[in-house]
Design an enzyme around this catalytic site. Structure first.
Site, PDB file in Angstrom:
ATOM      1  N   LYS A 138       0.831  -1.211   0.000  1.00  0.00           N
ATOM      2  CA  LYS A 138       0.000   0.000   0.000  1.00  0.00           C
ATOM      3  C   LYS A 138       0.861   1.255   0.000  1.00  0.00           C
ATOM      4  O   LYS A 138       0.625   2.186  -0.779  1.00  0.00           O
ATOM      5  CB  LYS A 138      -0.932   0.016   1.210  1.00  0.00           C
ATOM      6  N   ASP A 157      -6.114   1.217   1.319  1.00  0.00           N
ATOM      7  CA  ASP A 157      -6.252   1.502   2.743  1.00  0.00           C
ATOM      8  C   ASP A 157      -7.653   1.101   3.191  1.00  0.00           C
ATOM      9  O   ASP A 157      -8.454   0.587   2.408  1.00  0.00           O
ATOM     10  CB  ASP A 157      -5.951   2.977   3.036  1.00  0.00           C
TER      11      ASP A 157
END
Length: 217
Positions: A138, A157
């Site tokens: 991420k 997220d």
């Protein structure tokens, strides 16, 4: 924080209102590599700080450290002291110090030339995850997007994952994100992006803005 259940209709309605603001931000991302090496490193440090912490808080403390000269010259203790409000601040301070060493060349930060060597964003992301301690899938995707090199990558997220579930792109929010799970969800998001005719980078900022109330980075 919005508690609304996201729908495709809502996506299009909000995108119509915020499209110019979102695309202005993406234009800034695309032009970041024209800026000094230090600015690229600042984005990396911001992304290193974001896990389990508010993005706005992370950006504020990183910006403060830049102004005070701590980000580039401070010790791990100096940095940790500045990272108030950021979770796991001592670990993240250590990550920043290690990243500073990794990208140092003759006392200067050199990061752009390394990033531009990679043939595509996926290769760049894999390298970053492997070499930069504290940077997961991420965070590496976030960094590459913010410097204009990963506009087709997903930044998975909690806001985006929950939204993808609400939009029936995924069945459930996974408890853990292995590389394979991350890439599978990313591909589903790409397919959805094409289906609703909203580019990936726009879609990420759009979802984030709906869930938080504003366009950020």
């Amino acid at each position: 924080m919005s508690s609304l259940v996201l729908t495709v209709k809502m996506l299009h309605e909000v995108y119509k209102r915020r499209r110019n603001e979102i695309q202005k931000r993406i234009f800034e991302f695309k032009n970041l590599l024209k800026r000094p090496e230090e600015d690229i490193f600042v984005e990396l440090c911001f992304c290193l700080c974001t896990p389990q912490s508010r993005a706005t808080t992370c950006w504020n403390v990183i910006s403060k450290m830049v102004k005070e000269g701590i980000l580039f010259y401070g010790s791990a203790d100096d940095i940790a002291l500045c990272l108030k409000g950021v979770r796991f601040r001592r670990n993240k301070a250590a990550y920043i110090i290690e990243a500073r060493r990794l990208f140092a060349e003759k006392g200067q930060i050199k990061i752009k030339s390394i990033l531009l060597e990679f043939k595509n964003p996926l290769v760049a992301r894999n390298w970053l995850v492997k070499r930069v301690k504290g940077l997961g899938m991420k965070e590496a995707s976030h960094f590459l997007r913010n410097v204009g090199l990963g506009l087709d990558l997903a930044i998975l997220d909690r806001h985006v994952l929950r939204s993808l579930k609400e939009l029936n792109v995924i069945r459930n929010v996974p408890r853990t994100l292995t590389k394979k799970v991350y890439e599978d969800i990313e591909e589903k998001m790409r397919i959805f992006s094409r289906k609703v005719e909203i580019p990936m980078a726009d879609l990420d900022l759009l979802i984030w803005s709906i869930k938080t109330g504003f366009v950020f980075k």
